[in-house]
Design a protein around this motif. Structure first.
Motif, mmCIF file in Angstrom:
data_model
loop_
_atom_site.group_PDB
_atom_site.id
_atom_site.type_symbol
_atom_site.label_atom_id
_atom_site.label_comp_id
_atom_site.label_asym_id
_atom_site.label_seq_id
_atom_site.Cartn_x
_atom_site.Cartn_y
_atom_site.Cartn_z
ATOM 1 N N TYR A 75 32.994 45.748 41.473
ATOM 2 C CA TYR A 75 33.744 45.114 40.386
ATOM 3 C C TYR A 75 33.100 45.424 39.038
ATOM 4 O O TYR A 75 31.879 45.341 38.881
ATOM 5 N N ASP A 76 33.925 45.771 38.059
ATOM 6 C CA ASP A 76 33.464 46.117 36.715
ATOM 7 C C ASP A 76 33.411 44.850 35.858
ATOM 8 O O ASP A 76 34.444 44.334 35.430
ATOM 9 N N PHE A 77 32.214 44.359 35.608
ATOM 10 C CA PHE A 77 32.041 43.138 34.826
ATOM 11 C C PHE A 77 32.129 43.397 33.324
ATOM 12 O O PHE A 77 32.038 42.468 32.532
ATOM 13 N N ASN A 78 32.308 44.622 32.897
ATOM 14 C CA ASN A 78 32.370 44.956 31.473
ATOM 15 C C ASN A 78 33.756 44.750 30.872
ATOM 16 O O ASN A 78 33.930 44.924 29.672
ATOM 17 N N MET A 79 34.737 44.385 31.687
ATOM 18 C CA MET A 79 36.089 44.162 31.172
ATOM 19 C C MET A 79 36.086 42.952 30.249
ATOM 20 O O MET A 79 35.437 41.941 30.531
ATOM 21 N N ALA A 80 36.827 43.028 29.174
ATOM 22 C CA ALA A 80 36.856 41.957 28.167
ATOM 23 C C ALA A 80 37.364 40.636 28.741
ATOM 24 O O ALA A 80 36.848 39.572 28.422
ATOM 25 N N ASN A 81 38.388 40.693 29.571
ATOM 26 C CA ASN A 81 38.976 39.472 30.123
ATOM 27 C C ASN A 81 38.570 39.229 31.576
ATOM 28 O O ASN A 81 39.172 38.437 32.262
ATOM 29 N N GLY A 82 37.553 39.938 32.036
ATOM 30 C CA GLY A 82 37.150 39.839 33.429
ATOM 31 C C GLY A 82 36.296 38.620 33.723
ATOM 32 O O GLY A 82 36.029 37.775 32.869
ATOM 33 N N MET A 83 35.853 38.534 34.950
ATOM 34 C CA MET A 83 35.004 37.429 35.396
ATOM 35 C C MET A 83 33.546 37.727 35.099
ATOM 36 O O MET A 83 33.152 38.877 34.978
ATOM 37 N N THR A 84 32.774 36.674 35.069
ATOM 38 C CA THR A 84 31.331 36.833 34.918
ATOM 39 C C THR A 84 30.713 36.981 36.305
ATOM 40 O O THR A 84 31.344 36.659 37.318
ATOM 41 N N VAL A 85 29.485 37.436 36.330
ATOM 42 C CA VAL A 85 28.780 37.604 37.606
ATOM 43 C C VAL A 85 28.700 36.279 38.363
ATOM 44 O O VAL A 85 29.010 36.220 39.562
ATOM 45 N N PRO A 86 28.290 35.173 37.712
ATOM 46 C CA PRO A 86 28.210 33.902 38.454
ATOM 47 C C PRO A 86 29.572 33.415 38.973
ATOM 48 O O PRO A 86 29.650 32.860 40.061
ATOM 49 N N GLN A 87 30.626 33.644 38.193
ATOM 50 C CA GLN A 87 31.955 33.214 38.643
ATOM 51 C C GLN A 87 32.365 33.943 39.915
ATOM 52 O O GLN A 87 32.819 33.318 40.881
ATOM 53 N N LEU A 88 32.211 35.257 39.916
ATOM 54 C CA LEU A 88 32.596 36.033 41.089
ATOM 55 C C LEU A 88 31.704 35.708 42.284
ATOM 56 O O LEU A 88 32.178 35.586 43.414
ATOM 57 N N LYS A 89 30.426 35.523 42.020
ATOM 58 C CA LYS A 89 29.495 35.177 43.109
ATOM 59 C C LYS A 89 29.899 33.850 43.750
ATOM 60 O O LYS A 89 29.894 33.710 44.970
ATOM 61 N N GLN A 90 30.276 32.889 42.922
ATOM 62 C CA GLN A 90 30.688 31.589 43.439
ATOM 63 C C GLN A 90 31.967 31.705 44.266
ATOM 64 O O GLN A 90 32.083 31.107 45.338
ATOM 65 N N LEU A 91 32.921 32.496 43.794
ATOM 66 C CA LEU A 91 34.157 32.690 44.563
ATOM 67 C C LEU A 91 33.887 33.376 45.894
ATOM 68 O O LEU A 91 34.504 33.055 46.906
ATOM 69 N N ARG A 92 32.960 34.326 45.897
ATOM 70 C CA ARG A 92 32.663 35.078 47.119
ATOM 71 C C ARG A 92 31.950 34.232 48.171
ATOM 72 O O ARG A 92 31.903 34.610 49.339
ATOM 73 N N GLU A 93 31.411 33.085 47.794
ATOM 74 C CA GLU A 93 30.792 32.179 48.770
ATOM 75 C C GLU A 93 31.844 31.500 49.636
ATOM 76 O O GLU A 93 31.525 30.928 50.675
#
Length: 148
Positions: A75-93
């Motif tokens: 996942y490319d976290f550099n997108m302007a409207n994308g998710m942050t690392v912690p947000q995606l990590k939390q969803l992946r749990e």
């Protein structure tokens, strides 16, 4: 009837697919390793369990109908409207699944909503859940067909 044919027959009756399909390989490896009876029995059962887990995962992945590219590790976290690392990590749990919460991904076109949804489904299937990937367009088509 030869012993090998009997082994295949009994493995088939017991639905031990791995043993039924590859008895020669299993027996050959046992001749090389010379395990004790307990170790040999354990190895047979371990092979069968691993095979069943793999076939179950393969079946669930096929039924999920995921698009080809769905690896959230890329996942490319550099997108302007994308998710942050912690947000995606939390969803992946997948705690949201265990707590029976729905998940809605919203945002402008091209921000990776479908990619994230497919990746989360991939993670869920790999953790033992059953899932089905469907886009909004496919859902609308299905609903229209049911109305007819």
């Amino acid at each position: 009837m030869k012993l090998l044919d009997q082994i295949k027959n009994y493995a088939d009756i017991l639905r031990l697919t791995k043993m039924k399909n590859e008895p020669e390989a299993v027996l050959h490896q046992a001749q090389i390793d010379k395990p004790s009876y307990q170790e040999f029995a354990l190895q047979l059962l371990q092979r069968e369990v691993q095979h069943r887990k793999k076939t179950d995962l393969d079946r669930r992945m096929k039924l999920a109908r995921l698009p080809k590219d769905h690896n959230l590790d890329k996942y490319d976290f550099n997108m302007a409207n994308g998710m942050t690392v912690p947000q995606l990590k939390q969803l992946r749990e997948l705690l949201w699944m265990e707590q029976n919460y729905n998940l809605i991904l919203m945002g402008p076109s091209g921000t990776g909503k479908t990619y994230v949804a497919a990746g989360l489904i991939n993670d869920a299937v790999k953790s033992g859940h059953k899932a089905y990937f469907i886009t909004m367009e496919e859902l609308i088509t299905v609903l229209k067909m049911k109305e007819m």
